[in-house]
Design a protein around this motif. Structure first.
Motif, PDB file in Angstrom:
ATOM      1  N   LEU A 169      42.925  -7.135 -24.953  1.00 57.51           N
ATOM      2  CA  LEU A 169      42.505  -8.263 -24.003  1.00 57.51           C
ATOM      3  C   LEU A 169      43.970  -9.229 -24.088  1.00 57.51           C
ATOM      4  O   LEU A 169      44.785  -9.029 -24.945  1.00 57.51           O
ATOM      5  CB  LEU A 169      41.540  -9.117 -24.845  1.00 57.51           C
ATOM      6  N   ILE A 170      44.312  -9.653 -22.984  1.00 51.77           N
ATOM      7  CA  ILE A 170      45.299 -10.660 -22.710  1.00 51.77           C
ATOM      8  C   ILE A 170      44.918 -12.102 -22.833  1.00 51.77           C
ATOM      9  O   ILE A 170      44.114 -12.624 -22.130  1.00 51.77           O
ATOM     10  CB  ILE A 170      45.889 -10.432 -21.419  1.00 51.77           C
ATOM     11  N   VAL A 171      45.689 -12.699 -23.403  1.00 48.61           N
ATOM     12  CA  VAL A 171      45.348 -14.187 -24.033  1.00 48.61           C
ATOM     13  C   VAL A 171      46.338 -15.195 -23.287  1.00 48.61           C
ATOM     14  O   VAL A 171      47.473 -15.012 -23.214  1.00 48.61           O
ATOM     15  CB  VAL A 171      45.506 -14.563 -25.294  1.00 48.61           C
ATOM     16  N   LEU A 172      45.756 -16.068 -22.337  1.00 49.87           N
ATOM     17  CA  LEU A 172      46.478 -16.956 -21.356  1.00 49.87           C
ATOM     18  C   LEU A 172      46.327 -18.408 -22.171  1.00 49.87           C
ATOM     19  O   LEU A 172      45.129 -18.845 -22.180  1.00 49.87           O
ATOM     20  CB  LEU A 172      46.377 -17.026 -20.153  1.00 49.87           C
ATOM     21  N   GLY A 173      47.033 -19.271 -22.233  1.00 49.83           N
ATOM     22  CA  GLY A 173      47.099 -20.627 -22.810  1.00 49.83           C
ATOM     23  C   GLY A 173      47.782 -21.435 -21.634  1.00 49.83           C
ATOM     24  O   GLY A 173      46.885 -21.835 -20.532  1.00 49.83           O
ATOM     25  N   ARG A 174      48.832 -21.812 -21.567  1.00 50.54           N
ATOM     26  CA  ARG A 174      49.586 -22.767 -20.588  1.00 50.54           C
ATOM     27  C   ARG A 174      49.335 -22.357 -19.106  1.00 50.54           C
ATOM     28  O   ARG A 174      49.170 -23.242 -18.324  1.00 50.54           O
ATOM     29  CB  ARG A 174      50.964 -23.066 -21.089  1.00 50.54           C
ATOM     30  N   SER A 175      49.234 -21.111 -18.912  1.00 49.95           N
ATOM     31  CA  SER A 175      49.088 -20.638 -17.540  1.00 49.95           C
ATOM     32  C   SER A 175      47.567 -21.071 -16.836  1.00 49.95           C
ATOM     33  O   SER A 175      47.794 -21.307 -15.776  1.00 49.95           O
ATOM     34  CB  SER A 175      49.062 -18.990 -17.488  1.00 49.95           C
ATOM     35  N   LEU A 176      46.742 -21.275 -17.842  1.00 52.44           N
ATOM     36  CA  LEU A 176      45.366 -21.623 -17.235  1.00 52.44           C
ATOM     37  C   LEU A 176      45.388 -23.082 -17.239  1.00 52.44           C
ATOM     38  O   LEU A 176      44.349 -23.704 -16.923  1.00 52.44           O
ATOM     39  CB  LEU A 176      44.137 -20.882 -18.293  1.00 52.44           C
ATOM     40  N   ILE A 177      46.145 -23.930 -18.183  1.00 51.41           N
ATOM     41  CA  ILE A 177      46.276 -25.232 -17.974  1.00 51.41           C
ATOM     42  C   ILE A 177      46.813 -25.609 -16.679  1.00 51.41           C
ATOM     43  O   ILE A 177      46.325 -26.546 -16.185  1.00 51.41           O
ATOM     44  CB  ILE A 177      47.106 -25.935 -19.176  1.00 51.41           C
ATOM     45  N   ALA A 178      48.042 -24.778 -16.405  1.00 48.63           N
ATOM     46  CA  ALA A 178      48.656 -25.297 -14.957  1.00 48.63           C
ATOM     47  C   ALA A 178      47.915 -24.770 -13.808  1.00 48.63           C
ATOM     48  O   ALA A 178      47.878 -25.439 -12.796  1.00 48.63           O
ATOM     49  CB  ALA A 178      49.921 -24.252 -14.929  1.00 48.63           C
ATOM     50  N   PRO A 183      43.676 -23.182 -13.406  1.00 44.79           N
ATOM     51  CA  PRO A 183      42.711 -22.621 -14.099  1.00 44.79           C
ATOM     52  C   PRO A 183      42.044 -21.358 -13.240  1.00 44.79           C
ATOM     53  O   PRO A 183      41.423 -20.557 -13.590  1.00 44.79           O
ATOM     54  CB  PRO A 183      41.773 -23.867 -13.758  1.00 44.79           C
ATOM     55  N   CYS A 184      42.528 -21.437 -12.044  1.00 45.49           N
ATOM     56  CA  CYS A 184      42.121 -19.964 -11.231  1.00 45.49           C
ATOM     57  C   CYS A 184      43.020 -19.075 -11.089  1.00 45.49           C
ATOM     58  O   CYS A 184      43.190 -18.131 -10.209  1.00 45.49           O
ATOM     59  CB  CYS A 184      41.910 -20.747  -9.472  1.00 45.49           C
ATOM     60  N   TRP A 185      44.067 -18.991 -11.922  1.00 49.09           N
ATOM     61  CA  TRP A 185      44.865 -17.955 -12.346  1.00 49.09           C
ATOM     62  C   TRP A 185      44.098 -16.500 -12.091  1.00 49.09           C
ATOM     63  O   TRP A 185      44.556 -15.507 -11.322  1.00 49.09           O
ATOM     64  CB  TRP A 185      45.605 -17.981 -13.516  1.00 49.09           C
ATOM     65  N   PRO A 186      42.807 -16.293 -12.847  1.00 49.39           N
ATOM     66  CA  PRO A 186      42.466 -14.946 -13.130  1.00 49.39           C
ATOM     67  C   PRO A 186      41.906 -14.595 -11.392  1.00 49.39           C
ATOM     68  O   PRO A 186      42.148 -13.488 -11.085  1.00 49.39           O
ATOM     69  CB  PRO A 186      41.116 -15.175 -13.871  1.00 49.39           C
ATOM     70  N   ASN A 187      41.244 -15.510 -10.942  1.00 47.11           N
ATOM     71  CA  ASN A 187      40.720 -15.249  -9.511  1.00 47.11           C
ATOM     72  C   ASN A 187      41.733 -15.146  -8.571  1.00 47.11           C
ATOM     73  O   ASN A 187      41.463 -14.215  -7.723  1.00 47.11           O
ATOM     74  CB  ASN A 187      39.799 -16.431  -8.823  1.00 47.11           C
ATOM     75  N   LYS A 188      42.677 -15.947  -8.693  1.00 46.41           N
ATOM     76  CA  LYS A 188      43.733 -15.556  -7.498  1.00 46.41           C
ATOM     77  C   LYS A 188      44.483 -14.241  -7.797  1.00 46.41           C
ATOM     78  O   LYS A 188      44.723 -13.679  -7.007  1.00 46.41           O
ATOM     79  CB  LYS A 188      44.746 -16.670  -7.893  1.00 46.41           C
ATOM     80  N   VAL A 189      44.607 -13.942  -8.778  1.00 46.62           N
ATOM     81  CA  VAL A 189      45.291 -12.500  -9.171  1.00 46.62           C
ATOM     82  C   VAL A 189      44.230 -11.500  -8.824  1.00 46.62           C
ATOM     83  O   VAL A 189      44.635 -10.372  -8.286  1.00 46.62           O
ATOM     84  CB  VAL A 189      45.715 -12.240 -10.830  1.00 46.62           C
TER      85      VAL A 189
END
Length: 641
Positions: free
Chosen positions: A314-323, A325-331
């Protein structure tokens, strides 16, 4: 079909069925109230990240003991009164089909006694490397009580509906303090060899297992390498991981560092992306439970490769999801250009020390307007003057709400001061953000006129309903005797023409832009001297990048002079003055760079008010701003109009 099949494959940890391999890291927000209860802001924050597509959310470190709170921004679960509000949080995340895990924590010697009202505790009486407070060594009975507090915390999390718990055993907090010979010098059964130092963590897992169902996820977060001379290293952490697995841990989240190595703990842009992946890979090679990898993993291709090569599960994202929140959906949808890039500037980390979480590029923390922008019922013709971060963020927000927006920029390209901020070494995140925000201007079909300087006549001819003045500050060189006749350059001039600068450079002013210019020129082989009148270099940067840029300058053998004021500039020399010392003349410079004052630029506003219904001045034009403040102010005016 997604271009990242491993990243968007399903996974399971015990009873937790996860829709993809993306986990939100537990990062403190200070969005709870002072007593540690969940608030509406906190619920909005986590709900948006669940909506954004993360496989599961890990809620920030939550105190199982009031004496273990690191500050008044730390959530709590040390008695049953916290359960109802925690359940509201869980329900909000579940309502949008998200999964949510709660991190349980005790800060040990890193708690703040002035806040908790009690002394700090630790496995041994060794002071905190940060606060220097001397903790009390825990007795066996006190150790047992804290183990029970973790177990009761897990039981309350289960009652509140959380899909699992994570035990904070990393970053110099109490369990990590027991693991490490650097902080644990006990001679009883909780100290000594690796197995005995791991006993405290092992017993926490075993006690939790007695209070939750057999398949309930109990995840352990460890610092596999403390990055200190005598702290934990990977080989010993492998032993600890196997002990935790035998005790009943469901998965292991592999992080790094403690408070003594805090400048590496939350890696800023000076550290490589994926800097802790090798630690997860090392742990995964010797355990059979799932392994989570963290550490500035921002590139989806890097995340995919980690999974493909079986370095982690599993990949853990911290600040990228603060910046964003839709990082996963966009990817997943292939909209990589639409990802709002994390700058790795660590303003978020700085912000939670005494106030609520903020982000340089995302001013919507704790709110939900970002994803539900209300369309205007009265579209207006809006002119934005200035294409820096304030102007562009205002333009994008206004266009997104349905206004007719045009943008004028007097130079030949958009970006304003972000262009200079992107030039120093290791500032690739700023380059990426600049590409992102200019792309958003384009995608919103905002007409942009470059090389167009606004004045009273052409604004009157444009006939806007609203004018937003965001043309930046006036940069006025600091007056130093001899600067004009001897051709001193400003910082922006030096950034713009590095190849015309001589080999021996004096930079007057060692704040953020002076140090970054020094790094920029040193990396090109220039001999650089930085002269700062205050005692600290790099002011204006967060502590993490400030530490790293100063280290880089030292390694590049730059001359760093503090507590010194430049009183005179000559053709190839400067004169510096120090308190209680005679003035000193330093010679041999080919180029001298002077600082500038950023003065407001508001002259146009009163001229326009006679014929423009609404006029606003924002960003540096109004007053000197950081990028964070400029972007936030642009969004704020975009929501207001």
């Amino acid at each position: 079909m997604t271009a990242f099949p491993n990243l968007f494959s399903h996974f399971r940890i015990g009873s937790l069925n996860i829709r993809n391999r993306i986990v939100m890291s537990p990062m403190e927000t200070h969005l709870c109230n002072a007593e540690g209860f969940v608030t509406k802001e906190l619920i909005n924050y986590y709900r948006e990240r669940a909506l954004g597509g993360a496989g599961y959310i890990t809620v920030e470190n939550t105190a199982v003991d009031p004496a273990g709170r690191v500050n008044d921004g730390m959530m709590c679960i040390y008695n049953d009164t916290f359960i109802p509000e925690l359940k509201n949080l869980v329900d909000a995340v579940h309502a949008v089909e998200g999964k949510i895990v709660l991190q349980l924590s005790h800060a040990g010697r890193e708690a703040l006694p002035y806040f908790t009202g009690t002394g700090t505790v630790a496995p041994s009486a060794i002071p905190s490397p940060l606060t220097k407070e001397m903790p009390k060594e825990l007795t066996i009975d006190e150790i047992k009580a804290i183990i029970n507090a973790f177990a009761c915390g897990a039981e309350r999390a289960l009652k509140a509906g959380f899909d699992g718990v994570e035990i904070h055993m990393a970053h110099g907090y109490l369990v990590n303090q027991f693991f490490s010979a650097e902080s644990n010098t006990r001679t009883d059964d909780y100290g000594g060899d690796t197995s005995r130092r791991a006993r405290f963590g092992r017993e926490i897992v075993e006690e939790i297992r007695k209070k939750v169902p057999a398949d309930y996820p109990v995840i352990c977060r460890i610092s596999a390498d403390e990055y200190t001379e005598t702290g934990l290293k990977l080989e010993e952490s492998k032993e600890i991981a196997k002990i935790l697995e035998r005790a009943g841990a469901s998965a292991i989240h592999v992080s790094a560092c403690n408070y003594a190595s805090a400048f590496f703990n939350i890696p800023c842009y000076y550290l490589e992306e994926g800097c802790f992946i090798h630690l997860a890979e090392g742990i995964k090679a010797i355990v059979n439970m799932p392994v989570l990898s963290v550490g500035r993993i921002q590139d989806p291709a890097m995340a995919e490769e980690v999974l493909k090569e079986n370095k982690a599960d599993l990949i853990v994202l911290g600040r990228s999801l603060i910046a964003d929140p839709c990082w996963p959906n966009k990817v997943k949808e292939g909209n990589l250009d639409d990802i709002q890039v994390c700058l790795s500037c660590n303003r978020c980390i700085e912000s939670i020390s005494d106030k609520k979480l903020i982000c340089t590029v995302n001013p919507y923390i704790g709110k939900d307007e970002r994803f539900h922008l209300q369309q205007t019922t009265k579209p207006k013709k809006v002119l934005i003057v200035g294409g820096g971060p304030a102007g562009m963020s205002a333009a994008i927000t206004l266009a997104g709400r349905g206004h007719d927006v045009s943008l004028w920029e007097k130079s030949g390209e958009l970006g304003g001061n972000l262009r200079y901020a992107s030039m120093p070494p290791k500032k690739e995140p700023v380059k990426k953000y600049l590409r992102y925000i200019t792309k958003q201007v384009e995608k919103n079909n905002i007409p942009v006129a470059l090389n167009k300087e606004a004045n009273e006549d052409n604004i009157k001819q444009f006939a806007a309903d609203v004018v937003v003045l965001a043309m930046g500050a006036k940069d006025v060189p600091v007056e130093i005797n001899g600067m004009q006749e001897n051709g001193a350059l400003t910082v922006k001039q030096a950034f713009s023409s590095p190849d015309t600068i001589g080999n021996n450079v004096a930079i007057i002013g060692g704040a953020a832009e002076g140090c970054e210019l020094a790094d920029f020129l040193s990396s090109r082989g220039k001999k650089v001297s930085v002269i700062e009148m205050r005692r600290v270099l790099g002011l204006g940067l967060v502590a993490h990048p400030r530490f790293h840029v100063c280290e880089r300058l030292r390694k590049q053998r730059a001359t760093l002079i503090v507590n010194a004021k430049v009183t005179e500039i000559g053709s190839d020399y400067i004169v510096i003055s120090r308190r209680r010392q005679p003035d000193e003349k330093i010679e041999g410079f080919d180029t001298i760079v002077i600082p500038t004052l950023h003065q407001h630029n508001t002259e146009l506003e009163p001229m326009l008010q006679s014929f423009v219904p609404e006029v606003y001045t924002i960003g540096d034009a109004k007053e000197g701003r950081t990028a964070l403040e400029a972007i936030a102010e642009g969004v704020e005016i975009g929501l207001k109009i």
